[in-house]
Design a protein around this motif. Structure first.
Motif, PDB file in Angstrom:
ATOM      1  N   VAL A 106       0.856  -1.192   0.000  1.00  0.00           N
ATOM      2  CA  VAL A 106       0.000   0.000   0.000  1.00  0.00           C
ATOM      3  C   VAL A 106       0.894   1.244   0.000  1.00  0.00           C
ATOM      4  O   VAL A 106       1.028   1.934   1.010  1.00  0.00           O
ATOM      5  CB  VAL A 106      -0.951   0.023   1.215  1.00  0.00           C
ATOM      6  CG1 VAL A 106      -1.995   1.120   1.043  1.00  0.00           C
ATOM      7  CG2 VAL A 106      -1.627  -1.315   1.410  1.00  0.00           C
ATOM      8  N   VAL A 109      -1.616   6.394   0.127  1.00  0.00           N
ATOM      9  CA  VAL A 109      -2.955   6.706   0.612  1.00  0.00           C
ATOM     10  C   VAL A 109      -3.006   8.217   0.771  1.00  0.00           C
ATOM     11  O   VAL A 109      -2.191   8.802   1.495  1.00  0.00           O
ATOM     12  CB  VAL A 109      -3.264   6.032   1.966  1.00  0.00           C
ATOM     13  CG1 VAL A 109      -4.715   6.324   2.371  1.00  0.00           C
ATOM     14  CG2 VAL A 109      -3.032   4.536   1.906  1.00  0.00           C
ATOM     15  N   LEU A 119      -6.075   5.495  -3.262  1.00  0.00           N
ATOM     16  CA  LEU A 119      -5.406   4.362  -2.624  1.00  0.00           C
ATOM     17  C   LEU A 119      -4.735   3.529  -3.706  1.00  0.00           C
ATOM     18  O   LEU A 119      -5.408   3.039  -4.626  1.00  0.00           O
ATOM     19  CB  LEU A 119      -6.427   3.501  -1.863  1.00  0.00           C
ATOM     20  CG  LEU A 119      -5.961   2.139  -1.342  1.00  0.00           C
ATOM     21  CD1 LEU A 119      -4.794   2.284  -0.381  1.00  0.00           C
ATOM     22  CD2 LEU A 119      -7.113   1.412  -0.668  1.00  0.00           C
ATOM     23  N   GLU A 120      -3.425   3.407  -3.627  1.00  0.00           N
ATOM     24  CA  GLU A 120      -2.697   2.571  -4.581  1.00  0.00           C
ATOM     25  C   GLU A 120      -2.365   1.235  -3.935  1.00  0.00           C
ATOM     26  O   GLU A 120      -1.866   1.192  -2.806  1.00  0.00           O
ATOM     27  CB  GLU A 120      -1.402   3.235  -5.047  1.00  0.00           C
ATOM     28  CG  GLU A 120      -0.655   2.385  -6.077  1.00  0.00           C
ATOM     29  CD  GLU A 120       0.624   3.020  -6.586  1.00  0.00           C
ATOM     30  OE1 GLU A 120       1.141   2.542  -7.613  1.00  0.00           O
ATOM     31  OE2 GLU A 120       1.110   3.985  -5.958  1.00  0.00           O
ATOM     32  N   ALA A 138      -5.352   0.729   5.504  1.00  0.00           N
ATOM     33  CA  ALA A 138      -5.519   1.694   4.419  1.00  0.00           C
ATOM     34  C   ALA A 138      -6.980   1.816   4.001  1.00  0.00           C
ATOM     35  O   ALA A 138      -7.493   2.936   3.798  1.00  0.00           O
ATOM     36  CB  ALA A 138      -4.664   1.281   3.228  1.00  0.00           C
ATOM     37  N   LEU A 139      -7.659   0.700   3.874  1.00  0.00           N
ATOM     38  CA  LEU A 139      -9.053   0.725   3.445  1.00  0.00           C
ATOM     39  C   LEU A 139      -9.955   1.343   4.496  1.00  0.00           C
ATOM     40  O   LEU A 139     -10.930   2.034   4.175  1.00  0.00           O
ATOM     41  CB  LEU A 139      -9.513  -0.688   3.087  1.00  0.00           C
ATOM     42  CG  LEU A 139      -8.930  -1.229   1.778  1.00  0.00           C
ATOM     43  CD1 LEU A 139      -8.977  -2.753   1.738  1.00  0.00           C
ATOM     44  CD2 LEU A 139      -9.685  -0.645   0.580  1.00  0.00           C
ATOM     45  N   VAL A 142      -9.583   5.214   4.286  1.00  0.00           N
ATOM     46  CA  VAL A 142     -10.297   5.911   3.205  1.00  0.00           C
ATOM     47  C   VAL A 142     -11.807   5.728   3.283  1.00  0.00           C
ATOM     48  O   VAL A 142     -12.536   6.318   2.477  1.00  0.00           O
ATOM     49  CB  VAL A 142      -9.796   5.451   1.813  1.00  0.00           C
ATOM     50  CG1 VAL A 142      -8.300   5.697   1.675  1.00  0.00           C
ATOM     51  CG2 VAL A 142     -10.124   3.970   1.557  1.00  0.00           C
ATOM     52  N   LEU A 148     -13.662   7.283  -4.056  1.00  0.00           N
ATOM     53  CA  LEU A 148     -12.384   6.587  -3.937  1.00  0.00           C
ATOM     54  C   LEU A 148     -11.834   6.281  -5.318  1.00  0.00           C
ATOM     55  O   LEU A 148     -12.553   5.796  -6.200  1.00  0.00           O
ATOM     56  CB  LEU A 148     -12.555   5.284  -3.160  1.00  0.00           C
ATOM     57  CG  LEU A 148     -11.323   4.375  -3.023  1.00  0.00           C
ATOM     58  CD1 LEU A 148     -10.197   5.086  -2.276  1.00  0.00           C
ATOM     59  CD2 LEU A 148     -11.694   3.066  -2.316  1.00  0.00           C
ATOM     60  N   LEU A 150      -9.029   3.865  -6.826  1.00  0.00           N
ATOM     61  CA  LEU A 150      -8.188   2.712  -6.522  1.00  0.00           C
ATOM     62  C   LEU A 150      -7.188   2.551  -7.665  1.00  0.00           C
ATOM     63  O   LEU A 150      -7.570   2.257  -8.798  1.00  0.00           O
ATOM     64  CB  LEU A 150      -9.055   1.463  -6.381  1.00  0.00           C
ATOM     65  CG  LEU A 150      -8.401   0.192  -5.856  1.00  0.00           C
ATOM     66  CD1 LEU A 150      -7.854   0.398  -4.460  1.00  0.00           C
ATOM     67  CD2 LEU A 150      -9.428  -0.945  -5.862  1.00  0.00           C
TER      68      LEU A 150
END
Length: 303
Positions: A106, A109, A119-120, A138-139, A142, A148, A150
């Motif tokens: 991750v 963010v 979010l990568e 991370a999830l 967010v 979002l 992604l």
């Protein structure tokens, strides 16, 4: 020809013979498996694999493996660092190095304008027992965002269980994502979102955009494809590489791992998968422009 001085002497003929046997016995498509095994044996008899370099052999054999049907999961991969002999150990060893160097997969963010989070997940969908904690953090972070993005543009594959875990934060309720069909045509497994995920969910209702590139592959593609087929996300960017078949790996030399697809994926919505075609974006654009395009789409929807 060059040689790998850090490895045992390479017996290319024996290595290719073992590869031909493994492909014939395990490749998900039996007819193509026989054709590939015969091709490898013929090429070996013709002297096409006469080399002392494991890296050179990997490149030549991979080209031949993909010459029949273009399956990008068929590969002989060279590892500069010697890998364990156990089945599947080579790819896991390489993935562990990537995991440790990428904040657990991750690397980004961020909260941008209009309450849009980015979010990568890269470079892999790492095995869930490694990745659950950083992904959950991370999830959950967010989850309050209004929309979002992604980013899967640098994601080159990994674990389908991790795909299901991520989808659990982006969907509501148990959802069937994928069915794995064996070489014999039998259902080998099904993938569903988990009934519980730690932390907060982003949920199923807010805008979701998935960025893809021509490098997005395998499990990274599955995440994009699953969300697209369910109507949950808009895919923004480039068509992906097109590798849908679950693979297994065999160490055939201390520096060489054979990758062979052992099953095929069937999406419950489309009845097929992204093999060969890639995931086709809903909003096509250059990968480098995909984030700006997704942010524009989100801003237009939120304002």
């Amino acid at each position: 020809m060059t040689s790998d001085t850090s490895s045992p002497a390479l017996d290319a003929v024996s290595v290719v013979a073992s590869i031909a046997d493994l492909v014939r016995e395990n490749y998900v498509f039996p007819d193509a498996a026989r054709q590939l095994a015969d091709l490898l044996r013929l090429r070996s008899a013709e002297g096409s694999y006469r080399t002392e370099s494991a890296q050179e052999l990997a490149e030549t054999v991979t080209a031949d493996l993909r010459s029949v049907n273009g399956d990008l999961h068929l590969a002989l991969t060279h590892h500069a660092v010697p890998v364990p002999p156990e089945r599947g150990a080579a790819v896991l060893a390489a993935m562990r190095r990537d995991f440790d160097a990428s904040l657990g997969g991750v690397p980004r963010v961020e909260l941008l304008d209009h309450g849009v989070a980015v979010l990568e997940i890269a470079p892999k969908m790492f095995p869930l027992d490694w990745a659950a904690r950083p992904l959950a953090a991370a999830l959950s972070l967010v989850a309050p965002a209004r929309a979002l993005v992604l980013d899967l543009r640098r994601n080159t594959g990994g674990d389908p269980d991790t795909v299901a875990f991520v989808c659990g934060y982006l969907l509501d309720g148990r959802t069937h994502l994928n069915t794995v069909v064996s070489r014999q045509g039998e259902v080998a497994a099904q993938s569903w979102t988990p009934p519980f995920v730690p932390g907060a969910r982003f949920g199923a209702d807010k805008p979701l955009y998935v960025l893809t590139s021509a490098n997005t592959f395998s499990a990274g593609e599955e995440l994009a494809y699953d969300l697209q087929q369910l109507g949950r996300a808009e895919i923004v960017g480039e068509a992906t590489r097109g590798g849908a078949h679950p693979r297994d790996g065999w160490t055939v030399h201390p520096h060489l791992e054979l990758s062979v697809p052992v099953a095929r994926a069937v999406n419950p919505v489309s009845g097929t998968n992204w093999e060969g075609t890639g995931v086709r974006p809903d909003v096509p654009c250059d990968a480098g422009a995909a984030l700006d395009r997704a942010l524009s789409l989100a801003a237009a929807r939120l304002t």
